[in-house]
Write an enzyme that holds these catalytic residues in place. Structure first.
Site, short mmCIF file in Angstrom:
data_model
loop_
_atom_site.label_atom_id
_atom_site.label_comp_id
_atom_site.label_asym_id
_atom_site.label_seq_id
_atom_site.Cartn_x
_atom_site.Cartn_y
_atom_site.Cartn_z
NE ARG A 156 -3.50 -2.41 2.87
CZ ARG A 156 -2.90 -3.33 3.68
NH1 ARG A 156 -1.75 -3.77 3.41
NH2 ARG A 156 -4.45 -3.93 3.50
CE LYS A 180 -5.81 -0.85 4.93
NZ LYS A 180 -7.44 -0.80 4.43
CG HIS A 256 -5.09 1.83 -4.92
ND1 HIS A 256 -4.84 1.16 -3.92
CD2 HIS A 256 -6.36 1.14 -5.69
CE1 HIS A 256 -5.72 0.28 -3.25
NE2 HIS A 256 -6.38 0.29 -4.55
NE ARG A 259 -3.64 -2.75 -2.11
CZ ARG A 259 -2.40 -3.77 -0.86
NH1 ARG A 259 -1.44 -3.56 -1.27
NH2 ARG A 259 -3.58 -3.61 -0.41
CG HIS A 282 -6.06 -8.11 0.45
ND1 HIS A 282 -6.25 -8.87 -1.01
CD2 HIS A 282 -5.89 -6.54 0.59
CE1 HIS A 282 -6.43 -7.44 -1.40
NE2 HIS A 282 -6.47 -5.91 -0.69
CE1 TYR A 291 -6.35 -6.77 -8.05
CE2 TYR A 291 -6.31 -7.64 -6.03
CZ TYR A 291 -5.97 -6.76 -7.05
OH TYR A 291 -5.48 -5.90 -6.51
#
Length: 317
Positions: A156, A180, A256, A259, A282, A291
């Site tokens: 990210r 995250k 982004h 990415r 994720h 995807y």
């Protein structure tokens, strides 16, 4: 018996205008949508005021078959719900047939991405500029390092710009990223990313040493910003300017998008979806499943290339 559907629609529109102050455009939209429902039902000898849940579900299904977007279907359903709630409130029906109808699911938009050739052009442009020893080379080496790291890891942008300076001291082909929820993950680095990082690190150290009073920053990409590291907005702006110089469309390129390119290119070349999930950081596989269109395309190609029947078909072409 006379169908009073049109009369009740007019009464409904009057209520929406007088009691709820609906705008003229909203009223026109409701009218068009309800007229369309009424036409569908009339063709099946069903009165608008007497339609059952199954009748209205059949109408929504017909919209889907005709290619209406989920957002358009949802708008028609919203109009029907308001209308049948009105009939129920007025005592004209004892039930609300829209109560059990589900709103159409909106498909997640496919992420914008870049082709391998476009990424190659962007990296080649950054590399050529980084080799220029004119003043400002550190910023050009920084851009190359940023791009190589981004494409090698799929980080990210917030993770990328806030990398610690100690990254320069580590050996090996893996990088520990704090993402995250403060979760850490290990990602591999490409040879070109390691090379770009070392070149940038050497010049950064040399410039820091040349300015004795300069305090050493704890960040890999130091800046005079409030956080102390390169703002992601500045990186995004510089990336678009680089794209222009590389002859690419800047509006289609961002950190982004890079990415997404990382993930799409990995999957297209045989990577497992679970592996890509780990690399992207994720927490839920459903996020990575945007995807799956890449996997579907690859599976179709595999079938066309390796299935015996597909091979026979090609022989007869």
């Amino acid at each position: 018996m006379v169908d009073l559907g049109r009369v009740h629609v007019e009464s409904f529109l009057e209520m929406m205008s007088a009691e709820r102050g609906a705008a003229a455009n909203t009223l026109q939209s409701y009218e068009r949508d309800l007229d369309d429902v009424r036409s569908f039902l009339t063709e099946r000898s069903i009165r608008l005021t007497e339609a059952a849940s199954a009748d209205l579900a059949a109408y929504l299904s017909s919209l889907a078959r005709e290619g209406f977007k989920p957002s358009s279907q949802a708008r028609r359903l919203a109009a029907m719900r308001q209308f049948y709630k009105f009939l129920h409130a007025e005592g004209l029906r004892t039930d609300d047939p829209t109560g059990i109808l589900d709103a159409p699911k909106k498909g997640r938009p496919l992420p914008k991405t870049m082709g391998v050739e476009e990424v190659g052009r962007l990296l080649s442009q950054a590399e050529a500029e980084a080799e220029d020893t004119a003043p400002g080379q550190l910023q050009r080496l920084r851009m190359l390092a940023l791009l190589e790291l981004l494409y090698a890891t799929g980080m990210r942008v917030s993770e990328l710009v806030s990398l610690p300076a100690r990254v320069l001291d580590q050996e090996g082909r893996f990088l520990m990223i704090r993402g995250k929820g403060n979760k850490e993950r290990l990602v591999p680095l490409s040879h070109s990313a390691i090379s770009a990082l070392k070149s940038y690190g050497r010049l950064l150290a040399a410039e820091n040493a040349a300015v004795k009073e300069r305090q050493e920053s704890p960040w890999l990409f130091p800046s005079a910003s409030k956080e102390g590291y390169l703002p992601r907005q500045v990186f995004a702006r510089d990336l678009k300017n680089l794209a222009i110089r590389a002859g690419l469309t800047p509006s289609l390129i961002s950190p982004h998008v890079m990415r997404h390119a990382f993930a799409s290119h990995l999957l297209a070349n045989g990577a497992d979806l679970r592996v890509v999930q780990e690399l992207l950081g994720h927490s839920d596989i459903s996020t990575t499943q945007i995807y799956t269109h890449v996997l579907e395309e690859r599976l179709q190609q595999l079938v066309q290339t390796h299935h015996p029947l597909a091979k026979q078909a090609k022989k007869h072409e």
